[in-house]
Write an enzyme that holds these catalytic residues in place. Structure first.
Site, PDB file in Angstrom:
ATOM      1  N   LYS A  80      37.996 108.432  28.711  1.00  0.00           N
ATOM      2  CA  LYS A  80      37.663 107.141  27.721  1.00  0.00           C
ATOM      3  C   LYS A  80      37.092 106.415  28.962  1.00  0.00           C
ATOM      4  O   LYS A  80      37.924 106.116  30.041  1.00  0.00           O
ATOM      5  CB  LYS A  80      38.848 106.894  27.269  1.00  0.00           C
ATOM      6  CG  LYS A  80      38.859 105.750  26.551  1.00  0.00           C
ATOM      7  CD  LYS A  80      38.095 105.926  25.017  1.00  0.00           C
ATOM      8  CE  LYS A  80      37.770 104.675  24.230  1.00  0.00           C
ATOM      9  NZ  LYS A  80      36.613 103.953  24.575  1.00  0.00           N
ATOM     10  N   LYS A 104      45.158 103.320  34.162  1.00  0.00           N
ATOM     11  CA  LYS A 104      45.590 102.334  32.978  1.00  0.00           C
ATOM     12  C   LYS A 104      45.923 102.861  31.800  1.00  0.00           C
ATOM     13  O   LYS A 104      46.971 102.617  31.080  1.00  0.00           O
ATOM     14  CB  LYS A 104      44.165 101.578  32.545  1.00  0.00           C
ATOM     15  CG  LYS A 104      44.120 100.514  31.542  1.00  0.00           C
ATOM     16  CD  LYS A 104      43.023  99.866  31.362  1.00  0.00           C
ATOM     17  CE  LYS A 104      42.154  99.287  32.577  1.00  0.00           C
ATOM     18  NZ  LYS A 104      41.028  98.513  32.275  1.00  0.00           N
ATOM     19  N   LYS A 116      33.778 106.513  33.249  1.00  0.00           N
ATOM     20  CA  LYS A 116      33.178 105.347  33.133  1.00  0.00           C
ATOM     21  C   LYS A 116      31.611 105.555  33.183  1.00  0.00           C
ATOM     22  O   LYS A 116      31.307 106.615  33.908  1.00  0.00           O
ATOM     23  CB  LYS A 116      33.445 104.471  34.674  1.00  0.00           C
ATOM     24  CG  LYS A 116      33.502 102.943  34.255  1.00  0.00           C
ATOM     25  CD  LYS A 116      34.371 102.333  33.327  1.00  0.00           C
ATOM     26  CE  LYS A 116      34.429 100.793  33.339  1.00  0.00           C
ATOM     27  NZ  LYS A 116      35.242 100.291  32.429  1.00  0.00           N
ATOM     28  N   THR A 201      40.449  92.018  24.986  1.00  0.00           N
ATOM     29  CA  THR A 201      40.781  92.299  26.295  1.00  0.00           C
ATOM     30  C   THR A 201      41.404  91.017  26.635  1.00  0.00           C
ATOM     31  O   THR A 201      42.287  90.736  27.308  1.00  0.00           O
ATOM     32  CB  THR A 201      39.502  92.864  27.169  1.00  0.00           C
ATOM     33  OG1 THR A 201      39.098  93.782  26.466  1.00  0.00           O
ATOM     34  CG2 THR A 201      39.726  92.840  28.705  1.00  0.00           C
ATOM     35  N   ASN A 260      33.209  87.150  27.852  1.00  0.00           N
ATOM     36  CA  ASN A 260      33.933  87.694  26.681  1.00  0.00           C
ATOM     37  C   ASN A 260      35.563  87.645  26.988  1.00  0.00           C
ATOM     38  O   ASN A 260      36.255  87.325  26.009  1.00  0.00           O
ATOM     39  CB  ASN A 260      33.603  89.108  26.212  1.00  0.00           C
ATOM     40  CG  ASN A 260      32.303  89.391  25.508  1.00  0.00           C
ATOM     41  OD1 ASN A 260      31.776  88.131  25.073  1.00  0.00           O
ATOM     42  ND2 ASN A 260      31.879  90.508  25.075  1.00  0.00           N
ATOM     43  N   SER A 399      40.387 100.019  21.272  1.00  0.00           N
ATOM     44  CA  SER A 399      39.379 101.123  21.132  1.00  0.00           C
ATOM     45  C   SER A 399      40.200 102.396  20.383  1.00  0.00           C
ATOM     46  O   SER A 399      39.714 103.272  19.765  1.00  0.00           O
ATOM     47  CB  SER A 399      38.964 101.570  22.495  1.00  0.00           C
ATOM     48  OG  SER A 399      37.773 100.687  22.815  1.00  0.00           O
TER      49      SER A 399
END
Length: 467
Positions: A80, A104, A116, A201, A260, A399
């Site tokens: 992920k 994480k 990633k 986030t 964001n 997510s």
């Protein structure tokens, strides 16, 4: 932090876990061999995939663009991690970010591994048609390696819900009749995305700081509950912020990166009823704006939402009724404030400028904005860094909710999504900060790595991967 810094820190933490005989003592005589094997696995990336995307530009020229997907480790679940569009993308950066995603997700006990992706483009230099082609070609190149039960990408720097919608549409075309909704997260709500995903986030970043000051420091008035040494110095720093708030003095805040993440964190601080803040400085890649009395954050958010940048002229400031000095973006790092949110890009505070920064608390909204030398310097100076793998996990938490709702065809409300994320973030903060301050562990970042690596190593052991 570079990929080598991250790998070296993993090796260091694994060495300390090896020496902790209370951790998985059942291993017995095989302990040294198992830890050597585990360290090698966790510092080695499973797969690095590089391809070139050929795109027909609007001027009819053909451009060949490097693209990457790095899959670090999936012992905790499916790979992920986001996909970024940036002209600064390179293989080493993407690999480091994939490792950080593994850590994480393990820290927050999410059922994911780490990955990633990146494409070497600056989105502002491409038309919407060209970006659509880049997104679809990316899926075509990496289709065998991604999917709802293999590797689940999401937005990152330079990408958004529109990009994910394009990508999931292409994935559906390539795999007719197969499950496609959960192949990407961060989609639009109309396309199966989770409500509140864009703000998640930034909200999580702000909550990690708010939890530490309001939920923990204000409820921990006795220094005897804190490990001696640097931990008590940091506790006193937090108590000073609590006392400042009690005296109705404003806690000063600077925000680097007003996109964001940064804009949402700034608005959360501005609107917070429990802690009184003055956001005195904000910046993006073009400009820094400063007002010692406090900036009008709602007006800046309105401007940034419309123009995708902060105002850079006096005329633009006057049009929106914003009072601010216009300065260079790099000036923000040396602002004398209580709290600094770092929500731009990697390597902002480094060995070269670490002695110039003056903030007391740093919150890593971006990935790896403070290098290892600067992190150690700030820690030894008694200041606090809330690390990226703790602070900026709100996006991947939501997510996960989106991935679940795509599997059960139930649409969670925005309130349900954000409450779930905040509760999950609070649990992670309590786990990290309480163990750090009470057990005297060596650094908040190291404490995060300890919790993450304990989970990963335990899973490797239980799965029989260490022989």
């Amino acid at each position: 932090m570079t990929v080598h810094d991250t790998q070296n820190l993993i090796e260091s933490i694994m060495e300390s876990l090896y020496k902790d005989e209370n951790f998985l003592e059942e291993i017995g005589a095989d302990r040294e061999r198992y830890f050597q094997s585990g360290t090698e696995i966790l510092t080695t990336t499973d797969k690095i995939i590089k391809s070139y995307i050929r795109v027909s530009r609007d001027n009819r020229e053909i451009e060949r663009i490097p693209a990457y997907r790095v899959q670090h480790n999936n012992i905790a679940g499916f790979y992920k991690g986001g996909i970024r569009f940036s002209d600064q993308v390179n293989e080493s950066e993407v690999e480091n970010l994939a490792i950080l995603m593994t850590l994480k997700n393990a820290l927050h006990e999410l059922p994911y591994g780490g990955a990633k992706g990146g494409v070497v483009v600056h989105p502002n230099n491409y038309s919407k048609r060209e970006l659509n082609m880049i997104a679809k070609k990316y899926v075509q190149r990496f289709a065998p390696d991604i999917g709802p039960t293999r590797d689940i990408p999401a937005p990152d720097m330079g990408t958004n819900e529109e990009t994910m919608d394009w990508m999931v549409g292409e994935f559906k075309t390539i795999h007719p009749g197969k499950n496609y909704m959960g192949a990407f997260t961060g989609k639009s709500v109309e396309n199966g995305g989770a409500q509140g995903r864009r703000e998640a986030t930034g909200r999580g970043v702000y909550h990690s700081y708010k939890w530490l000051v309001e939920d923990w420091a204000s409820q921990t008035p006795d220094k005897n509950d804190i490990a001696e040494g640097i931990h008590r110095q940091q506790w006193q720093l937090l108590r000073d912020l609590v006392d400042k708030n009690i005296r109705t003095e404003k806690i000063t805040v600077a925000v680097q990166g007003f996109g964001n993440v940064g804009s949402v964190a700034a608005l959360q601080a501005y609107e917070c009823e429990d802690l009184d803040h003055a956001i005195t400085a904000v910046s993006d890649h073009q400009v820094m704006l400063r007002n010692k009395a406090g900036l009008d954050i709602p007006a800046l958010v309105e401007y940034q939402t419309k123009y995708r940048t902060l105002p850079v002229t006096e005329e633009a400031l006057q049009k929106y009724g914003i009072e601010a000095e216009i300065l260079q973006p790099e000036d923000l790092l040396t602002e004398e404030v209580d709290v600094m949110f770092l929500a731009a890009v990697e390597d902002q505070i480094t060995d070269l400028n670490k002695e110039l920064v003056k903030a007391k608390v740093f919150v890593e909204g971006a990935n790896a904005p403070i290098d290892r030398a600067a992190d150690e310097y700030l820690h030894n100076d008694g200041r606090i860094v809330i690390p990226d793998i703790l602070a900026n996990a709100g996006g991947v938490m939501v997510s996960y909710i989106e991935w679940k709702q795509d599997r059960v065809t139930y649409l969670y409300t925005e309130e349900e999504v954000l409450n779930d994320m905040i509760n999950h973030m609070s649990e992670s903060c309590e786990k990290v900060f309480v163990s750090y301050f009470k057990e005297g562990l060596p650094g908040i970042r190291s404490t995060c790595y300890v919790h993450a690596l304990k989970r990963l190593f335990t899973l490797l052991y239980r799965h029989g991967k260490l022989f």
